[in-house]
Design an enzyme around this catalytic site. Structure first.
Site, PDB file in Angstrom:
ATOM      1  N   ARG A  95      -5.691   5.685   4.385  1.00  0.00           N
ATOM      2  CA  ARG A  95      -5.474   4.246   4.253  1.00  0.00           C
ATOM      3  C   ARG A  95      -5.718   3.657   2.873  1.00  0.00           C
ATOM      4  O   ARG A  95      -5.577   2.471   2.691  1.00  0.00           O
ATOM      5  CB  ARG A  95      -6.297   3.468   5.282  1.00  0.00           C
ATOM      6  CG  ARG A  95      -5.898   3.781   6.690  1.00  0.00           C
ATOM      7  CD  ARG A  95      -6.496   2.830   7.665  1.00  0.00           C
ATOM      8  NE  ARG A  95      -6.021   3.182   8.993  1.00  0.00           N
ATOM      9  CZ  ARG A  95      -6.484   2.664  10.089  1.00  0.00           C
ATOM     10  NH1 ARG A  95      -7.433   1.778  10.036  1.00  0.00           N
ATOM     11  NH2 ARG A  95      -6.000   3.034  11.241  1.00  0.00           N
ATOM     12  N   ASP A  96      -6.098   4.460   1.896  1.00  0.00           N
ATOM     13  CA  ASP A  96      -6.337   3.893   0.563  1.00  0.00           C
ATOM     14  C   ASP A  96      -6.054   4.922  -0.525  1.00  0.00           C
ATOM     15  O   ASP A  96      -6.831   5.092  -1.458  1.00  0.00           O
ATOM     16  CB  ASP A  96      -7.775   3.375   0.461  1.00  0.00           C
ATOM     17  CG  ASP A  96      -7.989   2.472  -0.738  1.00  0.00           C
ATOM     18  OD1 ASP A  96      -7.002   1.905  -1.256  1.00  0.00           O
ATOM     19  OD2 ASP A  96      -9.142   2.327  -1.176  1.00  0.00           O
ATOM     20  N   VAL A  97      -4.930   5.629  -0.416  1.00  0.00           N
ATOM     21  CA  VAL A  97      -4.555   6.604  -1.436  1.00  0.00           C
ATOM     22  C   VAL A  97      -4.046   5.830  -2.649  1.00  0.00           C
ATOM     23  O   VAL A  97      -3.177   4.973  -2.526  1.00  0.00           O
ATOM     24  CB  VAL A  97      -3.462   7.565  -0.924  1.00  0.00           C
ATOM     25  CG1 VAL A  97      -3.051   8.540  -2.018  1.00  0.00           C
ATOM     26  CG2 VAL A  97      -3.942   8.309   0.314  1.00  0.00           C
TER      27      VAL A  97
END
Length: 168
Positions: free
Chosen positions: A40-42
């Site tokens: 969810r936060d690449v």
């Protein structure tokens, strides 16, 4: 982190290095997706470059990783669209319930684009402008990269999740 590496006067990485880092991150995502987790936060800041390391990068920022369909509780509110505008998939920004592994693939494609271009594929003067740019515009074509890499990035950044790679 990748952001620190790029801020040391290196605005663009050579294609070979960017691909090595992206492939390493994709292997980490594949493991997470196989376990039913979404990162969810690449983004570049969440790729930790390991000097002479195997793998060459590690995915950081796993504090946001949760099983598919689960949100984040902050006080009495539950938040779902965790991620950095410019790297956030359209469906993840719109509705967390539709964001599966292809949303992480989108973010990895945006990260690879940023490593090669020196800036994210989607920009704007506000969060809303960046999210609108992500939904409505195709990123500018990269120069100096092979056709194969351009094709991979294009597939990763498809607006519709079903047109992306299914997972890491």
């Amino acid at each position: 982190t990748m952001r620190r590496l790029m801020s040391r006067g290196v605005s663009r990485l050579p294609e070979e290095d960017a691909l090595r880092y992206a492939a390493s991150a994709a292997r980490g995502l594949a493991d997470a997706h196989a376990a039913g987790l979404m990162h969810r936060d690449v983004r570049p800041a969440n790729l930790i470059v390991q000097r002479n390391g195997k793998p060459p990068v590690k995915l950081a920022g796993l504090g946001h990783a949760k099983p598919e369909g689960e949100g984040f509780r902050v006080g009495r509110q539950v938040h779902f669209a965790i991620g950095m505008p410019g790297f956030l998939a359209p469906e993840q920004a719109r509705d967390w319930r539709t964001a599966g592994p292809p949303a992480d693939v989108f973010a990895l494609g945006a990260t690879l684009y940023a490593m090669l271009a020196g800036y994210p594929p989607f920009t704007g003067n506000s969060i809303d402008a960046i999210l609108r740019d992500t939904r409505e515009r195709e990123p500018e074509a990269l120069t100096g990269v092979s056709d194969g890499v351009a094709d991979v990035i294009s597939r990763c950044l498809a607006k519709v999740p079903e047109k992306r790679y299914a997972d890491g």
